[in-house]
Design a protein around this motif. Sequence first.
Motif, PDB file in Angstrom:
ATOM      1  N   LEU A 169       0.824  -1.199   0.000  1.00  0.00           N
ATOM      2  CA  LEU A 169       0.000   0.000   0.000  1.00  0.00           C
ATOM      3  C   LEU A 169       0.864   1.259   0.000  1.00  0.00           C
ATOM      4  CD1 LEU A 169      -2.856   1.202   0.117  1.00  0.00           C
ATOM      5  CD2 LEU A 169      -2.740   1.016   2.620  1.00  0.00           C
ATOM      6  N   SER A 170       1.947   1.222   0.749  1.00  0.00           N
ATOM      7  CA  SER A 170       2.816   2.403   0.833  1.00  0.00           C
ATOM      8  C   SER A 170       3.476   2.729  -0.497  1.00  0.00           C
ATOM      9  CB  SER A 170       3.887   2.196   1.909  1.00  0.00           C
ATOM     10  OG  SER A 170       4.807   1.187   1.510  1.00  0.00           O
ATOM     11  N   SER A 171       3.601   1.722  -1.373  1.00  0.00           N
ATOM     12  CA  SER A 171       4.269   1.928  -2.661  1.00  0.00           C
ATOM     13  C   SER A 171       3.305   2.234  -3.799  1.00  0.00           C
ATOM     14  CB  SER A 171       5.089   0.678  -3.022  1.00  0.00           C
ATOM     15  OG  SER A 171       4.232  -0.415  -3.355  1.00  0.00           O
ATOM     16  N   MET A 172       2.008   2.152  -3.543  1.00  0.00           N
ATOM     17  CA  MET A 172       1.030   2.340  -4.605  1.00  0.00           C
ATOM     18  C   MET A 172       0.808   3.820  -4.914  1.00  0.00           C
ATOM     19  SD  MET A 172      -1.625  -0.695  -3.470  1.00  0.00           S
ATOM     20  CE  MET A 172      -2.862  -0.337  -4.702  1.00  0.00           C
ATOM     21  N   THR A 173       0.559   4.107  -6.171  1.00  0.00           N
ATOM     22  CA  THR A 173       0.315   5.482  -6.603  1.00  0.00           C
ATOM     23  C   THR A 173      -1.003   5.992  -6.042  1.00  0.00           C
ATOM     24  OG1 THR A 173       1.542   5.131  -8.653  1.00  0.00           O
ATOM     25  CG2 THR A 173      -0.011   6.984  -8.610  1.00  0.00           C
ATOM     26  N   VAL A 174      -0.952   7.161  -5.417  1.00  0.00           N
ATOM     27  CA  VAL A 174      -2.152   7.793  -4.874  1.00  0.00           C
ATOM     28  C   VAL A 174      -2.562   8.925  -5.812  1.00  0.00           C
ATOM     29  CG1 VAL A 174      -3.177   8.994  -2.912  1.00  0.00           C
ATOM     30  CG2 VAL A 174      -1.422   7.245  -2.527  1.00  0.00           C
ATOM     31  N   THR A 175      -3.762   8.850  -6.329  1.00  0.00           N
ATOM     32  CA  THR A 175      -4.232   9.855  -7.267  1.00  0.00           C
ATOM     33  C   THR A 175      -5.753   9.904  -7.255  1.00  0.00           C
ATOM     34  OG1 THR A 175      -4.092  10.599  -9.590  1.00  0.00           O
ATOM     35  CG2 THR A 175      -4.314   8.228  -9.214  1.00  0.00           C
ATOM     36  N   THR A 176      -6.314  10.973  -7.802  1.00  0.00           N
ATOM     37  CA  THR A 176      -7.768  11.048  -7.917  1.00  0.00           C
ATOM     38  C   THR A 176      -8.241  10.028  -8.944  1.00  0.00           C
ATOM     39  OG1 THR A 176      -7.543  12.791  -9.594  1.00  0.00           O
ATOM     40  CG2 THR A 176      -7.861  13.483  -7.311  1.00  0.00           C
ATOM     41  N   GLU A 177      -9.472   9.566  -8.782  1.00  0.00           N
ATOM     42  CA  GLU A 177      -9.981   8.532  -9.670  1.00  0.00           C
ATOM     43  C   GLU A 177     -10.264   9.094 -11.061  1.00  0.00           C
ATOM     44  OE1 GLU A 177     -13.325   6.752  -7.674  1.00  0.00           O
ATOM     45  OE2 GLU A 177     -12.016   5.366  -6.588  1.00  0.00           O
ATOM     46  N   HIS A 178     -10.076   8.224 -12.050  1.00  0.00           N
ATOM     47  CA  HIS A 178     -10.354   8.570 -13.442  1.00  0.00           C
ATOM     48  C   HIS A 178     -11.861   8.739 -13.637  1.00  0.00           C
ATOM     49  CE1 HIS A 178     -10.930   7.686 -17.800  1.00  0.00           C
ATOM     50  NE2 HIS A 178      -9.771   8.314 -17.915  1.00  0.00           N
ATOM     51  N   SER A 179     -12.242   9.507 -14.628  1.00  0.00           N
ATOM     52  CA  SER A 179     -13.652   9.687 -14.957  1.00  0.00           C
ATOM     53  C   SER A 179     -14.313   8.350 -15.272  1.00  0.00           C
ATOM     54  CB  SER A 179     -13.785  10.624 -16.163  1.00  0.00           C
ATOM     55  OG  SER A 179     -15.106  10.625 -16.655  1.00  0.00           O
ATOM     56  N   ARG A 180     -15.564   8.199 -14.850  1.00  0.00           N
ATOM     57  CA  ARG A 180     -16.334   6.991 -15.135  1.00  0.00           C
ATOM     58  C   ARG A 180     -16.861   6.993 -16.582  1.00  0.00           C
ATOM     59  NH1 ARG A 180     -18.838   3.800 -11.260  1.00  0.00           N
ATOM     60  NH2 ARG A 180     -16.993   4.344 -10.039  1.00  0.00           N
ATOM     61  N   ASP A 181     -16.669   8.078 -17.288  1.00  0.00           N
ATOM     62  CA  ASP A 181     -17.135   8.179 -18.678  1.00  0.00           C
ATOM     63  C   ASP A 181     -16.563   7.038 -19.514  1.00  0.00           C
ATOM     64  OD1 ASP A 181     -18.429  10.483 -18.001  1.00  0.00           O
ATOM     65  OD2 ASP A 181     -16.989  11.843 -18.950  1.00  0.00           O
ATOM     66  N   GLY A 182     -17.434   6.390 -20.262  1.00  0.00           N
ATOM     67  CA  GLY A 182     -16.997   5.304 -21.144  1.00  0.00           C
ATOM     68  C   GLY A 182     -17.027   3.935 -20.500  1.00  0.00           C
ATOM     69  N   THR A 235      -9.001  -9.358   6.554  1.00  0.00           N
ATOM     70  CA  THR A 235      -8.876 -10.195   5.364  1.00  0.00           C
ATOM     71  C   THR A 235      -9.248  -9.404   4.116  1.00  0.00           C
ATOM     72  OG1 THR A 235      -9.384 -12.195   6.620  1.00  0.00           O
ATOM     73  CG2 THR A 235      -9.696 -12.309   4.235  1.00  0.00           C
ATOM     74  N   TYR A 236     -10.321  -8.629   4.220  1.00  0.00           N
ATOM     75  CA  TYR A 236     -10.799  -7.835   3.091  1.00  0.00           C
ATOM     76  C   TYR A 236      -9.746  -6.816   2.664  1.00  0.00           C
ATOM     77  CZ  TYR A 236     -14.168  -5.120   0.299  1.00  0.00           C
ATOM     78  OH  TYR A 236     -14.830  -4.478  -0.721  1.00  0.00           O
ATOM     79  N   ALA A 237      -9.154  -6.131   3.622  1.00  0.00           N
ATOM     80  CA  ALA A 237      -8.130  -5.126   3.321  1.00  0.00           C
ATOM     81  C   ALA A 237      -6.901  -5.753   2.680  1.00  0.00           C
ATOM     82  CB  ALA A 237      -7.742  -4.370   4.592  1.00  0.00           C
ATOM     83  N   ARG A 238      -6.458  -6.887   3.225  1.00  0.00           N
ATOM     84  CA  ARG A 238      -5.295  -7.573   2.658  1.00  0.00           C
ATOM     85  C   ARG A 238      -5.562  -8.006   1.228  1.00  0.00           C
ATOM     86  NH1 ARG A 238      -5.699 -11.976   6.745  1.00  0.00           N
ATOM     87  NH2 ARG A 238      -4.281 -13.128   5.357  1.00  0.00           N
ATOM     88  N   ALA A 239      -6.763  -8.533   0.991  1.00  0.00           N
ATOM     89  CA  ALA A 239      -7.130  -8.986  -0.349  1.00  0.00           C
ATOM     90  C   ALA A 239      -7.212  -7.802  -1.309  1.00  0.00           C
ATOM     91  CB  ALA A 239      -8.470  -9.727  -0.301  1.00  0.00           C
ATOM     92  N   TRP A 240      -7.828  -6.714  -0.869  1.00  0.00           N
ATOM     93  CA  TRP A 240      -7.993  -5.530  -1.716  1.00  0.00           C
ATOM     94  C   TRP A 240      -6.634  -5.021  -2.197  1.00  0.00           C
ATOM     95  CZ3 TRP A 240     -12.551  -2.835  -3.091  1.00  0.00           C
ATOM     96  CH2 TRP A 240     -12.341  -1.606  -3.719  1.00  0.00           C
ATOM     97  N   VAL A 241      -5.711  -4.872  -1.255  1.00  0.00           N
ATOM     98  CA  VAL A 241      -4.378  -4.360  -1.598  1.00  0.00           C
ATOM     99  C   VAL A 241      -3.640  -5.334  -2.518  1.00  0.00           C
ATOM    100  CG1 VAL A 241      -2.108  -3.751  -0.671  1.00  0.00           C
ATOM    101  CG2 VAL A 241      -4.191  -2.931   0.466  1.00  0.00           C
ATOM    102  N   LYS A 263      -6.890   4.954   0.607  1.00  0.00           N
ATOM    103  CA  LYS A 263      -5.626   4.554   1.246  1.00  0.00           C
ATOM    104  C   LYS A 263      -5.695   4.746   2.754  1.00  0.00           C
ATOM    105  CE  LYS A 263      -0.639   5.279   1.288  1.00  0.00           C
ATOM    106  NZ  LYS A 263       0.534   5.973   0.691  1.00  0.00           N
ATOM    107  N   SER A 264      -6.271   5.859   3.196  1.00  0.00           N
ATOM    108  CA  SER A 264      -6.376   6.119   4.628  1.00  0.00           C
ATOM    109  C   SER A 264      -7.212   5.057   5.324  1.00  0.00           C
ATOM    110  CB  SER A 264      -6.992   7.504   4.849  1.00  0.00           C
ATOM    111  OG  SER A 264      -7.167   7.760   6.226  1.00  0.00           O
ATOM    112  N   ALA A 265      -8.331   4.665   4.701  1.00  0.00           N
ATOM    113  CA  ALA A 265      -9.206   3.651   5.289  1.00  0.00           C
ATOM    114  C   ALA A 265      -8.506   2.299   5.355  1.00  0.00           C
ATOM    115  CB  ALA A 265     -10.496   3.535   4.473  1.00  0.00           C
ATOM    116  N   LEU A 266      -7.812   1.936   4.288  1.00  0.00           N
ATOM    117  CA  LEU A 266      -7.070   0.670   4.271  1.00  0.00           C
ATOM    118  C   LEU A 266      -5.965   0.667   5.313  1.00  0.00           C
ATOM    119  CD1 LEU A 266      -6.828   0.242   0.395  1.00  0.00           C
ATOM    120  CD2 LEU A 266      -7.936  -1.387   1.939  1.00  0.00           C
ATOM    121  N   SER A 267      -5.240   1.767   5.424  1.00  0.00           N
ATOM    122  CA  SER A 267      -4.150   1.861   6.403  1.00  0.00           C
ATOM    123  C   SER A 267      -4.671   1.695   7.820  1.00  0.00           C
ATOM    124  CB  SER A 267      -3.432   3.204   6.277  1.00  0.00           C
ATOM    125  OG  SER A 267      -2.786   3.337   5.045  1.00  0.00           O
TER     126      SER A 267
END
Length: 213
Positions: free
Chosen positions: A46-59, A182-188, A203-207
Motif C-alpha cells: 500500500l505504501s508503494s502504490m500510486t495515490v491519485t484522484t480517480e479517473h472519470s467513469r465516462d466510457g 482479510t478484506y483489506a489484505r485482499a484488496w491491496v 488509502k487512509s481507510a485501508l491503512s
Amino acid sequence: MRTRIRRGVLATLVAACTTAVTLLGITPAHAALPTPIAASTARSYLSSMTVTTEHSRDGYDRDLFPHWIGISGNCNTRETILKRDGSGVVTDSSCAATSGSWYSPYDGATWSAASDVDIDHLVPLAEAWDSGAHNWSTSKRQDFANDLTRPQLLAVTDNVNQSKGDQDPGTWWPSRTAYRCTYARAWVQVKHHYGLTVDSTEKSALSSVLNGC
C-alpha cells in the motif's frame, strides 16, 4: 449403546454453534477465498502504490470486462466459485448448482439456494476502471474479471453485494468486522498485482484497518 438426539435438540445445538462461530469471528472452511498476503506485506504494498484522484467513469461499461467465461467443461467462472466456496454443492449436467450451502463472510449469513448468492468482484469492475483499467486491453480486463488465483472473487449474500456496488474501502466495509482485515489484505493484493492506483480516502481507510491487523 446407540444414543439418539432429538431433531429439535440437534437443531438448537447447530444454531448455537453457528452463533458462536459468528461471534468469535471464525470463517467456516468452505468460505474459500484464496488466502491473501500477510498484513505486513499489504502495508508495504500500500505504501508503494500510486495515490491519485480517480479517473472519470465516462466510457465505462461492464461489458468491457468480459466475465463468467468458460473455465472447465460446462462450468463458467460463477459456477466454479459457487462450487469452490460452497459446502456439499451438487450440480446438474450444465454445471448449475442444484443444492448446497454457502457462508457469506461479509455478513455471517448462510444460504441454501445459489440464487441467494452473488459472486463479488472484491475490487469492483467500475473501481478498477477508475483506478487504471480504462487503459487496459480487453484481454487484461477479462483476466481481472475472472481471476481465480488472486483473492478477487467470493460468494456472498446477494443483497450485501448489491449494497456494496462499486464502492471502495473509503465508503464501504463488510459489516462483519472480523473479516475486515482479510478484506483489506485482499484488496491491496489485487490492486497491487494489477498495478491499480488508490485515492487518498481509500488509502487512509485501508491503512487504518491494516494497522490493526
